[in-house]
Design a protein around this motif. Structure first.
Motif, PDB file in Angstrom:
ATOM      1  N   ARG A   1       4.024 -22.028  68.807  1.00  0.00           N
ATOM      2  CA  ARG A   1       4.899 -23.163  68.537  1.00  0.00           C
ATOM      3  C   ARG A   1       6.344 -22.723  68.666  1.00  0.00           C
ATOM      4  O   ARG A   1       6.637 -21.524  68.774  1.00  0.00           O
ATOM      5  CB  ARG A   1       4.667 -23.702  67.127  1.00  0.00           C
ATOM      6  CG  ARG A   1       5.136 -22.718  66.051  1.00  0.00           C
ATOM      7  CD  ARG A   1       5.073 -23.299  64.662  1.00  0.00           C
ATOM      8  NE  ARG A   1       6.078 -24.325  64.448  1.00  0.00           N
ATOM      9  CZ  ARG A   1       6.131 -25.075  63.355  1.00  0.00           C
ATOM     10  NH1 ARG A   1       5.235 -24.916  62.406  1.00  0.00           N
ATOM     11  NH2 ARG A   1       7.077 -25.970  63.214  1.00  0.00           N
TER      12      ARG A   1
ATOM     13  N   MET B   1       9.972 -40.252  61.314  1.00  0.00           N
ATOM     14  CA  MET B   1       8.681 -40.031  60.686  1.00  0.00           C
ATOM     15  C   MET B   1       8.280 -41.271  59.911  1.00  0.00           C
ATOM     16  O   MET B   1       9.105 -42.109  59.612  1.00  0.00           O
ATOM     17  CB  MET B   1       8.726 -38.893  59.672  1.00  0.00           C
ATOM     18  CG  MET B   1       9.384 -37.600  60.098  1.00  0.00           C
ATOM     19  SD  MET B   1       8.899 -36.801  61.597  1.00  0.00           S
ATOM     20  CE  MET B   1      10.155 -37.326  62.742  1.00  0.00           C
TER      21      MET B   1
ATOM     22  N   THR C   1       3.261 -30.503  74.094  1.00  0.00           N
ATOM     23  CA  THR C   1       2.247 -29.922  73.209  1.00  0.00           C
ATOM     24  C   THR C   1       0.879 -30.504  73.550  1.00  0.00           C
ATOM     25  O   THR C   1       0.778 -31.505  74.268  1.00  0.00           O
ATOM     26  CB  THR C   1       2.605 -30.173  71.731  1.00  0.00           C
ATOM     27  OG1 THR C   1       2.361 -31.547  71.438  1.00  0.00           O
ATOM     28  CG2 THR C   1       4.072 -29.856  71.435  1.00  0.00           C
TER      29      THR C   1
ATOM     30  N   SER D   1      10.717 -28.819  66.516  1.00  0.00           N
ATOM     31  CA  SER D   1       9.902 -27.600  66.687  1.00  0.00           C
ATOM     32  C   SER D   1       8.458 -27.978  66.996  1.00  0.00           C
ATOM     33  O   SER D   1       7.615 -28.101  66.096  1.00  0.00           O
ATOM     34  CB  SER D   1       9.973 -26.757  65.414  1.00  0.00           C
ATOM     35  OG  SER D   1      11.310 -26.348  65.172  1.00  0.00           O
TER      36      SER D   1
ATOM     37  N   TYR E   1       2.949 -35.155  72.211  1.00  0.00           N
ATOM     38  CA  TYR E   1       4.180 -34.929  71.459  1.00  0.00           C
ATOM     39  C   TYR E   1       5.079 -34.051  72.340  1.00  0.00           C
ATOM     40  O   TYR E   1       4.711 -32.940  72.705  1.00  0.00           O
ATOM     41  CB  TYR E   1       3.829 -34.194  70.177  1.00  0.00           C
ATOM     42  CG  TYR E   1       4.935 -34.082  69.156  1.00  0.00           C
ATOM     43  CD1 TYR E   1       4.949 -34.907  68.039  1.00  0.00           C
ATOM     44  CD2 TYR E   1       5.939 -33.126  69.283  1.00  0.00           C
ATOM     45  CE1 TYR E   1       5.941 -34.780  67.074  1.00  0.00           C
ATOM     46  CE2 TYR E   1       6.931 -33.005  68.328  1.00  0.00           C
ATOM     47  CZ  TYR E   1       6.922 -33.834  67.223  1.00  0.00           C
ATOM     48  OH  TYR E   1       7.901 -33.713  66.281  1.00  0.00           O
TER      49      TYR E   1
ATOM     50  N   ASN F   1       2.004 -30.322  55.599  1.00  0.00           N
ATOM     51  CA  ASN F   1       2.406 -30.218  57.007  1.00  0.00           C
ATOM     52  C   ASN F   1       2.603 -31.567  57.673  1.00  0.00           C
ATOM     53  O   ASN F   1       2.021 -32.560  57.273  1.00  0.00           O
ATOM     54  CB  ASN F   1       1.324 -29.469  57.801  1.00  0.00           C
ATOM     55  CG  ASN F   1       1.116 -28.054  57.312  1.00  0.00           C
ATOM     56  OD1 ASN F   1       0.169 -27.768  56.590  1.00  0.00           O
ATOM     57  ND2 ASN F   1       2.010 -27.160  57.695  1.00  0.00           N
ATOM     58  N   ASN F   2       3.388 -31.540  58.727  1.00  0.00           N
ATOM     59  CA  ASN F   2       3.457 -32.653  59.664  1.00  0.00           C
ATOM     60  C   ASN F   2       2.848 -32.188  60.979  1.00  0.00           C
ATOM     61  O   ASN F   2       3.360 -31.253  61.613  1.00  0.00           O
ATOM     62  CB  ASN F   2       4.916 -33.071  59.923  1.00  0.00           C
ATOM     63  CG  ASN F   2       5.449 -33.990  58.852  1.00  0.00           C
ATOM     64  OD1 ASN F   2       4.688 -34.706  58.194  1.00  0.00           O
ATOM     65  ND2 ASN F   2       6.756 -33.995  58.658  1.00  0.00           N
ATOM     66  N   PHE F   3       1.764 -32.798  61.352  1.00  0.00           N
ATOM     67  CA  PHE F   3       1.105 -32.520  62.628  1.00  0.00           C
ATOM     68  C   PHE F   3       0.279 -33.779  62.883  1.00  0.00           C
ATOM     69  O   PHE F   3      -0.902 -33.848  62.548  1.00  0.00           O
ATOM     70  CB  PHE F   3       0.229 -31.269  62.508  1.00  0.00           C
ATOM     71  CG  PHE F   3      -0.109 -30.588  63.811  1.00  0.00           C
ATOM     72  CD1 PHE F   3       0.137 -31.184  65.044  1.00  0.00           C
ATOM     73  CD2 PHE F   3      -0.696 -29.322  63.818  1.00  0.00           C
ATOM     74  CE1 PHE F   3      -0.177 -30.542  66.246  1.00  0.00           C
ATOM     75  CE2 PHE F   3      -1.013 -28.660  64.999  1.00  0.00           C
ATOM     76  CZ  PHE F   3      -0.757 -29.272  66.201  1.00  0.00           C
ATOM     77  N   TYR F   4       0.967 -34.789  63.420  1.00  0.00           N
ATOM     78  CA  TYR F   4       0.393 -36.129  63.460  1.00  0.00           C
ATOM     79  C   TYR F   4      -0.855 -36.241  64.331  1.00  0.00           C
ATOM     80  O   TYR F   4      -1.603 -37.202  64.215  1.00  0.00           O
ATOM     81  CB  TYR F   4       1.461 -37.127  63.929  1.00  0.00           C
ATOM     82  CG  TYR F   4       2.377 -37.575  62.808  1.00  0.00           C
ATOM     83  CD1 TYR F   4       2.436 -36.880  61.600  1.00  0.00           C
ATOM     84  CD2 TYR F   4       3.167 -38.702  62.948  1.00  0.00           C
ATOM     85  CE1 TYR F   4       3.254 -37.294  60.576  1.00  0.00           C
ATOM     86  CE2 TYR F   4       3.996 -39.127  61.922  1.00  0.00           C
ATOM     87  CZ  TYR F   4       4.036 -38.424  60.738  1.00  0.00           C
ATOM     88  OH  TYR F   4       4.850 -38.851  59.724  1.00  0.00           O
ATOM     89  N   GLU F   5      -1.078 -35.272  65.185  1.00  0.00           N
ATOM     90  CA  GLU F   5      -2.308 -35.279  65.977  1.00  0.00           C
ATOM     91  C   GLU F   5      -3.533 -35.177  65.060  1.00  0.00           C
ATOM     92  O   GLU F   5      -4.649 -35.485  65.440  1.00  0.00           O
ATOM     93  CB  GLU F   5      -2.313 -34.096  66.957  1.00  0.00           C
ATOM     94  CG  GLU F   5      -1.320 -34.217  68.104  1.00  0.00           C
ATOM     95  CD  GLU F   5       0.101 -33.747  67.751  1.00  0.00           C
ATOM     96  OE1 GLU F   5       0.471 -33.756  66.563  1.00  0.00           O
ATOM     97  OE2 GLU F   5       0.843 -33.377  68.688  1.00  0.00           O
TER      98      GLU F   5
ATOM     99  N   LEU G   1      13.396 -24.210  56.862  1.00  0.00           N
ATOM    100  CA  LEU G   1      12.888 -25.334  57.651  1.00  0.00           C
ATOM    101  C   LEU G   1      13.277 -26.610  56.921  1.00  0.00           C
ATOM    102  O   LEU G   1      12.909 -26.789  55.768  1.00  0.00           O
ATOM    103  CB  LEU G   1      11.362 -25.255  57.778  1.00  0.00           C
ATOM    104  CG  LEU G   1      10.688 -26.479  58.405  1.00  0.00           C
ATOM    105  CD1 LEU G   1      10.806 -26.462  59.914  1.00  0.00           C
ATOM    106  CD2 LEU G   1       9.218 -26.553  58.026  1.00  0.00           C
TER     107      LEU G   1
ATOM    108  N   GLY H   1      12.993 -30.412  61.541  1.00  0.00           N
ATOM    109  CA  GLY H   1      11.706 -29.792  61.893  1.00  0.00           C
ATOM    110  C   GLY H   1      10.992 -30.419  63.070  1.00  0.00           C
ATOM    111  O   GLY H   1      10.245 -29.738  63.776  1.00  0.00           O
TER     112      GLY H   1
ATOM    113  N   LYS I   1       4.602 -28.110  68.014  1.00  0.00           N
ATOM    114  CA  LYS I   1       3.458 -27.248  67.668  1.00  0.00           C
ATOM    115  C   LYS I   1       2.431 -27.230  68.798  1.00  0.00           C
ATOM    116  O   LYS I   1       2.256 -28.225  69.493  1.00  0.00           O
ATOM    117  CB  LYS I   1       2.774 -27.792  66.416  1.00  0.00           C
ATOM    118  CG  LYS I   1       3.627 -27.721  65.165  1.00  0.00           C
ATOM    119  CD  LYS I   1       2.896 -28.356  63.992  1.00  0.00           C
ATOM    120  CE  LYS I   1       3.567 -27.985  62.683  1.00  0.00           C
ATOM    121  NZ  LYS I   1       2.814 -28.496  61.523  1.00  0.00           N
TER     122      LYS I   1
ATOM    123  N   CYS J   1      13.033 -30.624  57.063  1.00  0.00           N
ATOM    124  CA  CYS J   1      12.429 -31.779  57.729  1.00  0.00           C
ATOM    125  C   CYS J   1      13.375 -32.970  57.615  1.00  0.00           C
ATOM    126  O   CYS J   1      14.068 -33.129  56.603  1.00  0.00           O
ATOM    127  CB  CYS J   1      11.080 -32.115  57.094  1.00  0.00           C
ATOM    128  SG  CYS J   1      10.305 -33.562  57.846  1.00  0.00           S
TER     129      CYS J   1
END
Ligand code: MTE
Length: 331
Positions: free
Chosen positions: A236, A1, A183, A247, A202, A90-94, A146, A244, A249, A148
């Motif tokens: 997810r 990350m 994803t 996993s 991802y 959150n981590n959701f780089y999109e 969870l 994390g 999403k 990370c």
């Protein structure tokens, strides 16, 4: 990350502000009673006004019903993280690389219609409409830790069913050794797809036995409600004994293969993010220790003081899968 050394800017709520949890706990008791009263699974009264106190929350979806899981180790008794934390850190780089970006930007994600394609080394490849996937097996509640890879953790009540239920339906061929999870990567609705942080989409992967493990959850909801977009709606994976990032999403494809999948973070930085990525306090990330963690929502003395547990505390359930493996080499 992308670890930033500066303060992440996240403001922890005061204990007095955390009201959603008590509402939620009340609702869980209600679910338990309902489950005890009727034979079989409880059908949840999704749109409880109290549980919906923190607008905007996605709310109910008729097919999503839950009762507590009977799977061993599926529910920790630890204090739940607050919904507000789980849905805003959150981590959701999109949708951006700051923790608050997904909650701010993921409203553009279009979660309906949605299909998940199952393909590769299976007897019965299929395209599942979300509605069919929701009904494929009884939904359960699992309260998982969870952890990370960045060093923070939460405790989240997910709703879903074991991925193994879906795997059995598609009948993997004997040559299938791994499962790849792809994803969504839609530049029209995901503003950071196209950024050079990762090669999109991802992609994540599991060994076949990991995918079949009853703790590996295909999740459609959390805190008794539909997943908010930033948490990986509409479906997810949650693999509680791994960091994390394993996993994925907003899944669109599940592919059975004979080769270890090339996964997004492993490809981006192979020396930092191994394929296995089992939580392990003794295997440091090259740039930081993994011996302890910060539970989001905890301030003061407890913050950063929590010891990280081997396999994130799920060793009794999953340790056997790695017997004889050098966990430092196959990190
Ligand atoms: N899935 C996708 N598609 N994109 C991502 O950036 N981030 C991963 C994982 N799944 C990520 C993803 C990481 S690094 C973590 S820690 C978890 O999602 C975070 O899940 P949460 O935001 O629900 O806590």
């Amino acid at each position: 990350m992308l670890i930033k050394t500066r303060n992440d800017g996240f403001i922890h709520p005061l204990a007095s502000e955390i009201s959603a949890r008590s509402h939620y706990l009340g609702r869980r008791a209600l679910l338990r009673n309902a489950a005890a009263g009727a034979a079989g699974w409880a059908i949840a009264p999704w749109a409880s006004g109290q549980a919906m106190a923190q607008a905007p929350r996605p709310g109910k979806l008729a097919a999503l019903a839950s009762a507590r899981s009977a799977v061993a180790g599926a529910s920790t008794m630890e204090k739940l993280s607050d919904y507000k934390d789980a849905s805003s850190y959150n981590n959701f780089y999109e949708f951006g690389t700051d923790k608050s970006d997904p909650a701010r930007n993921a409203h553009s994600l279009k979660t309906s219609p949605w299909t998940v394609e199952v393909e590769g080394l299976v007897k019965k490849p299929a395209k599942y409409a979300l509605e069919d996937l929701l009904k494929l097996s009884a939904q359960e509640e699992r309260i998982y830790r969870l952890r990370c890879v960045e060093g923070w953790s939460m405790v989240i009540p997910w709703v879903g069913y074991s991925l193994a239920e879906l795997v059995r339906k598609v009948e993997p061929l004997s040559g299938a050794k791994f499962v790849e999870f792809v994803t969504l990567a839609d530049p029209k609705t995901m503003p950071f797809v196209g950024s050079r942080v990762l090669d999109w989409p991802y992609v994540e992967g599991l060994r076949m036995d990991e995918a079949m493990h009853p703790l590996t959850l295909l999740s459609f909801g959390m805190y008794g409600e539909v997943l908010p977009n930033q948490s990986g709606a509409p479906v997810r994976l949650v693999v509680p004994w791994k960091y994390g990032f394993k996993s994925g999403k907003s899944l669109v494809k599940i592919r059975f293969t004979d080769k270890q999948p090339v996964t997004a973070w492993n490809q981006a930085a192979p020396s930092e993010y191994g394929f296995y990525s089992n939580v392990n306090p003794e295997v440091d990330h090259p740039r930081w220790s993994q011996a302890s963690e910060r539970r989001i929502g905890e301030d003061g003395l407890l913050a950063k003081k929590r010891k990280t547990l081997l396999f994130n505390g799920y060793e009794a359930q999953v340790g056997q899968m790695y017997a004889g493996m050098d966990l430092k080499k196959f990190f």
